[in-house]
Design a protein around this motif. Structure first.
Motif, PDB file in Angstrom:
ATOM      1  N   LEU A 225       8.346  11.849  -9.345  1.00  0.00           N
ATOM      2  CA  LEU A 225       7.585  10.690  -8.896  1.00  0.00           C
ATOM      3  C   LEU A 225       6.266  11.127  -8.275  1.00  0.00           C
ATOM      4  O   LEU A 225       6.221  12.041  -7.448  1.00  0.00           O
ATOM      5  N   LYS A 226       5.162  10.487  -8.685  1.00  0.00           N
ATOM      6  CA  LYS A 226       3.843  10.872  -8.192  1.00  0.00           C
ATOM      7  C   LYS A 226       3.622  10.430  -6.745  1.00  0.00           C
ATOM      8  O   LYS A 226       3.209  11.216  -5.896  1.00  0.00           O
ATOM      9  N   GLN A 227       3.866   9.166  -6.478  1.00  0.00           N
ATOM     10  CA  GLN A 227       3.571   8.624  -5.156  1.00  0.00           C
ATOM     11  C   GLN A 227       4.663   8.996  -4.162  1.00  0.00           C
ATOM     12  O   GLN A 227       5.848   9.002  -4.482  1.00  0.00           O
ATOM     13  N   PHE A 228       4.224   9.301  -2.941  1.00  0.00           N
ATOM     14  CA  PHE A 228       5.163   9.667  -1.886  1.00  0.00           C
ATOM     15  C   PHE A 228       4.900   8.798  -0.665  1.00  0.00           C
ATOM     16  O   PHE A 228       3.812   8.834  -0.086  1.00  0.00           O
ATOM     17  N   ASP A 229       5.893   7.999  -0.288  1.00  0.00           N
ATOM     18  CA  ASP A 229       5.837   7.186   0.928  1.00  0.00           C
ATOM     19  C   ASP A 229       7.035   7.587   1.778  1.00  0.00           C
ATOM     20  O   ASP A 229       8.189   7.372   1.384  1.00  0.00           O
ATOM     21  N   LEU A 230       6.771   8.174   2.930  1.00  0.00           N
ATOM     22  CA  LEU A 230       7.848   8.709   3.765  1.00  0.00           C
ATOM     23  C   LEU A 230       8.901   7.666   4.085  1.00  0.00           C
ATOM     24  O   LEU A 230      10.095   7.989   4.191  1.00  0.00           O
ATOM     25  N   ASP A 231       8.504   6.416   4.242  1.00  0.00           N
ATOM     26  CA  ASP A 231       9.469   5.364   4.570  1.00  0.00           C
ATOM     27  C   ASP A 231      10.569   5.244   3.518  1.00  0.00           C
ATOM     28  O   ASP A 231      11.685   4.814   3.824  1.00  0.00           O
ATOM     29  N   ASN A 232      10.263   5.607   2.270  1.00  0.00           N
ATOM     30  CA  ASN A 232      11.258   5.507   1.204  1.00  0.00           C
ATOM     31  C   ASN A 232      12.310   6.610   1.266  1.00  0.00           C
ATOM     32  O   ASN A 232      13.294   6.560   0.526  1.00  0.00           O
ATOM     33  N   TYR A 233      12.119   7.576   2.164  1.00  0.00           N
ATOM     34  CA  TYR A 233      13.015   8.725   2.223  1.00  0.00           C
ATOM     35  C   TYR A 233      13.720   8.851   3.574  1.00  0.00           C
ATOM     36  O   TYR A 233      14.401   9.847   3.821  1.00  0.00           O
ATOM     37  N   LEU A 234      13.568   7.836   4.421  1.00  0.00           N
ATOM     38  CA  LEU A 234      14.221   7.828   5.724  1.00  0.00           C
ATOM     39  C   LEU A 234      15.367   6.838   5.687  1.00  0.00           C
ATOM     40  O   LEU A 234      15.225   5.726   5.167  1.00  0.00           O
ATOM     41  N   PHE A 235      16.510   7.215   6.232  1.00  0.00           N
ATOM     42  CA  PHE A 235      17.710   6.390   6.148  1.00  0.00           C
ATOM     43  C   PHE A 235      17.975   5.728   7.497  1.00  0.00           C
ATOM     44  O   PHE A 235      18.346   6.385   8.466  1.00  0.00           O
ATOM     45  N   GLY A 236      17.735   4.409   7.548  1.00  0.00           N
ATOM     46  CA  GLY A 236      18.055   3.645   8.750  1.00  0.00           C
ATOM     47  C   GLY A 236      16.929   3.507   9.750  1.00  0.00           C
ATOM     48  O   GLY A 236      17.108   2.901  10.810  1.00  0.00           O
ATOM     49  N   PRO A 244       3.441  12.047  14.758  1.00  0.00           N
ATOM     50  CA  PRO A 244       2.721  12.601  13.595  1.00  0.00           C
ATOM     51  C   PRO A 244       3.239  13.984  13.207  1.00  0.00           C
ATOM     52  O   PRO A 244       3.314  14.316  12.016  1.00  0.00           O
ATOM     53  N   GLU A 245       3.580  14.801  14.198  1.00  0.00           N
ATOM     54  CA  GLU A 245       4.107  16.137  13.909  1.00  0.00           C
ATOM     55  C   GLU A 245       5.446  16.044  13.190  1.00  0.00           C
ATOM     56  O   GLU A 245       5.714  16.793  12.238  1.00  0.00           O
ATOM     57  N   GLN A 246       6.314  15.132  13.639  1.00  0.00           N
ATOM     58  CA  GLN A 246       7.606  14.949  12.978  1.00  0.00           C
ATOM     59  C   GLN A 246       7.427  14.436  11.552  1.00  0.00           C
ATOM     60  O   GLN A 246       8.112  14.885  10.629  1.00  0.00           O
ATOM     61  N   GLN A 247       6.515  13.501  11.367  1.00  0.00           N
ATOM     62  CA  GLN A 247       6.244  12.995  10.028  1.00  0.00           C
ATOM     63  C   GLN A 247       5.794  14.105   9.089  1.00  0.00           C
ATOM     64  O   GLN A 247       6.251  14.188   7.937  1.00  0.00           O
ATOM     65  N   ALA A 248       4.915  14.968   9.572  1.00  0.00           N
ATOM     66  CA  ALA A 248       4.412  16.063   8.748  1.00  0.00           C
ATOM     67  C   ALA A 248       5.520  17.045   8.404  1.00  0.00           C
ATOM     68  O   ALA A 248       5.620  17.509   7.253  1.00  0.00           O
ATOM     69  N   GLN A 249       6.377  17.366   9.385  1.00  0.00           N
ATOM     70  CA  GLN A 249       7.457  18.322   9.149  1.00  0.00           C
ATOM     71  C   GLN A 249       8.463  17.773   8.140  1.00  0.00           C
ATOM     72  O   GLN A 249       8.899  18.480   7.226  1.00  0.00           O
ATOM     73  N   ILE A 250       8.834  16.507   8.294  1.00  0.00           N
ATOM     74  CA  ILE A 250       9.800  15.902   7.374  1.00  0.00           C
ATOM     75  C   ILE A 250       9.200  15.772   5.970  1.00  0.00           C
ATOM     76  O   ILE A 250       9.881  16.039   4.958  1.00  0.00           O
ATOM     77  N   THR A 251       7.930  15.393   5.903  1.00  0.00           N
ATOM     78  CA  THR A 251       7.259  15.289   4.610  1.00  0.00           C
ATOM     79  C   THR A 251       7.262  16.631   3.892  1.00  0.00           C
ATOM     80  O   THR A 251       7.568  16.716   2.689  1.00  0.00           O
ATOM     81  N   ASP A 252       6.945  17.698   4.608  1.00  0.00           N
ATOM     82  CA  ASP A 252       6.948  19.037   4.009  1.00  0.00           C
ATOM     83  C   ASP A 252       8.338  19.409   3.488  1.00  0.00           C
ATOM     84  O   ASP A 252       8.481  19.977   2.394  1.00  0.00           O
ATOM     85  N   SER A 253       9.375  19.096   4.278  1.00  0.00           N
ATOM     86  CA  SER A 253      10.744  19.426   3.873  1.00  0.00           C
ATOM     87  C   SER A 253      11.153  18.665   2.608  1.00  0.00           C
ATOM     88  O   SER A 253      11.745  19.238   1.685  1.00  0.00           O
ATOM     89  N   LEU A 254      10.833  17.378   2.572  1.00  0.00           N
ATOM     90  CA  LEU A 254      11.210  16.560   1.428  1.00  0.00           C
ATOM     91  C   LEU A 254      10.465  16.997   0.168  1.00  0.00           C
ATOM     92  O   LEU A 254      11.065  17.131  -0.907  1.00  0.00           O
ATOM     93  N   GLN A 255       9.169  17.226   0.297  1.00  0.00           N
ATOM     94  CA  GLN A 255       8.397  17.614  -0.878  1.00  0.00           C
ATOM     95  C   GLN A 255       8.790  18.999  -1.376  1.00  0.00           C
ATOM     96  O   GLN A 255       8.791  19.248  -2.586  1.00  0.00           O
ATOM     97  N   ALA A 256       9.146  19.898  -0.455  1.00  0.00           N
ATOM     98  CA  ALA A 256       9.628  21.214  -0.877  1.00  0.00           C
ATOM     99  C   ALA A 256      10.924  21.086  -1.656  1.00  0.00           C
ATOM    100  O   ALA A 256      11.130  21.754  -2.684  1.00  0.00           O
TER     101      ALA A 256
END
Length: 268
Positions: A225-236, A244-256
């Protein structure tokens, strides 16, 4: 378009080519705690239980014009499910129409009734990483047909039946059939890529890589999937509850995680 008698290949006997489509999808989620991870697995297990998967596979049979002969299904403990559908080639009276179903594919307007046994199977694999907060749901679907009916007809429907971040698809034509002069036919339709059977509006959503072996009638396509929206990958919860730091860390983990699945290798 219906082929005229002059355009149709005249076969000696019946068409006994085997056409196999393997469709693998992945859904990725970030869960912060063990409780959230277990809740995600329970949610996925309920969303894709054996009964719902049976409905999906039954509709696949209708789309490709096959007759259901037998269904075996099983929900597993602690999680996961399997469904196997035995089908036979039969006359195509009417192919279901819907906004998510497309017409491309080598499925003819009518087929000769034969007892060519085919099958459709699905297995699900919910799992999560023990440490890093990554939860993954994978579903493996195999559609194998004999004769003129084609599993590619159902590809678009399968894509829309799952919440898919990454897909891998394999298509192969095996065996041979003969024309009336005895000449062997190792494939009975034109194909250069599985992407030929995915609508343009769906292709636009994904990055895609092809690995094809044309001389062996083997085709492989993988999609992310091309588009990445962090809200689509958080449960609950949503990203607004994170720094912002937590968002960046989680985004990096998910994309990796998504890149490792997409390229089929560990990158860390």
């Amino acid at each position: 378009m219906k082929l005229s008698p002059e355009q149709r290949i005249q076969l000696h006997g019946f068409n006994n080519l085997t056409k196999s489509l393997s469709f693998n999808m992945y859904d990725i989620c970030y869960t912060r705690t063990k409780e959230e991870r277990e809740a995600y697995i329970e949610y996925i297990d309920e969303q894709y239980n054996a009964d719902r998967l049976t409905k999906i596979l039954t509709h696949v049979s209708e789309i490709i014009g096959a007759h259901v002969l037998n269904i075996a299904k099983q929900d597993y403990v602690p999680q996961g499910a399997s469904v196997t559908v035995l089908v036979s080639e039969g006359p195509v009276v009417e192919v279901p129409k819907a906004s998510y179903e497309e017409s491309p594919g080598p499925l003819p307007d009518s087929v000769v009734i034969q007892l060519d046994k085919s099958h459709i199977t699905v297995h699900t694999y919910p799992e999560y990483h023990p440490d890093e907060g990554i939860s993954t749901f994978r579903a493996d679907i195999d559609v194998s047909t004999c004769g003129e009916i084609s599993p590619l007809k159902a590809l678009n429907y399968l894509i829309h039946s799952f919440d898919t971040d990454i897909m891998t698809m394999d298509y192969r034509v095996r065996g041979f059939t003969r024309d009336i002069s005895g000449h062997k036919l190792f494939i009975d339709h034109d194909i250069s890529s599985i992407q030929n059977y995915i609508p343009e509006q769906v292709r636009d959503l994904y990055d895609m890589i092809d690995v094809n072996v044309y001389q062996e009638n083997i085709f492989h396509t993988k999609c992310k999937l091309k588009q990445f929206d962090l809200d689509n990958y958080l449960f609950g919860y949503t990203k607004d509850s994170l720094t912002p730091e937590q968002q960046a860390q989680i985004t990096d983990s998910l994309q990796a995680e998504m890149n490792e699945i997409y390229y089929g290798k560990n990158m860390s």
